[in-house]
Write a protein that holds these residues in place. Sequence first.
Motif, mmCIF file in Angstrom:
data_model
loop_
_atom_site.group_PDB
_atom_site.id
_atom_site.type_symbol
_atom_site.label_atom_id
_atom_site.label_comp_id
_atom_site.label_asym_id
_atom_site.label_seq_id
_atom_site.Cartn_x
_atom_site.Cartn_y
_atom_site.Cartn_z
ATOM 1 N N SER A 1 111.408 66.468 -52.212
ATOM 2 C CA SER A 1 112.380 66.973 -53.095
ATOM 3 C C SER A 1 113.721 66.091 -52.783
ATOM 4 O O SER A 1 114.034 65.866 -51.745
ATOM 5 N N GLY B 1 108.737 68.153 -48.274
ATOM 6 C CA GLY B 1 107.807 67.503 -49.043
ATOM 7 C C GLY B 1 106.857 66.592 -48.464
ATOM 8 O O GLY B 1 107.123 66.476 -47.012
ATOM 9 N N ARG C 1 103.157 68.274 -52.957
ATOM 10 C CA ARG C 1 104.420 68.604 -52.550
ATOM 11 C C ARG C 1 105.315 67.361 -52.480
ATOM 12 O O ARG C 1 105.476 67.070 -51.304
ATOM 13 N N GLU D 1 118.140 61.186 -51.812
ATOM 14 C CA GLU D 1 118.486 62.701 -51.836
ATOM 15 C C GLU D 1 119.955 62.967 -52.714
ATOM 16 O O GLU D 1 120.868 62.099 -52.746
#
Length: 204
Positions: free
Chosen positions: A177, A183, A174, A193
């Motif tokens: 993100s 994650g 994961r 981000e």
Amino acid sequence: MTATAQASKPTTASGEALRQSRVGKRPVDLPKGVTVTQKDGKLEVKGPKGTLTRPAFQNVDIKVAGTKVSVLPTIGGRDGARFQGLARALINTMVIGTSAGYTKTLQLVGTGYRAEVKGQVINLALGLSHPVVFPIPPGVKAEVPADSKGTILILTGSDKEVMGQTAAKIRSFRPPSPYGGKGVRYQGEKVREKAGKAGGKGGK
């Protein structure tokens, strides 16, 4: 340059002057309790944190004298210096691993994201439709600090390569993100981000 200085320079069997790596020609210091031996085509480094072995290096001559390990190329030109630098770097990595060890810390970011260690298995809850079960490779130890509530996973081991591969594999289940940062990330990793659709339209 004097004749004495020229004679002191290392050469190949054919008399060609060896080109040495600036870093590779520096001896590797052996901490207390660490030994380096060469036998049966293998190099073995043994220390308090364990024992590491690897096939003997090509195109270099490794000499152990007391608490120092020296690497000298056996071929001339740039290739000789490259082999010397590589061998020296790998030996130094093995010495550090068997004496002090390596640590990789992973951080789980997200609601309900948790890690739990049971024996030689890491159970991961990463917001997926199923839990992730990851067997811990030999030579690697995993720990979840009690005060982290399962959001911090600490990996320790003597083999830097195996440690890096293990941490990267867990992170790949994961990856962080770019929208919200959820994650698995390395501790201290900066995740860039993105604003997302709502942010790009001024939140309307």
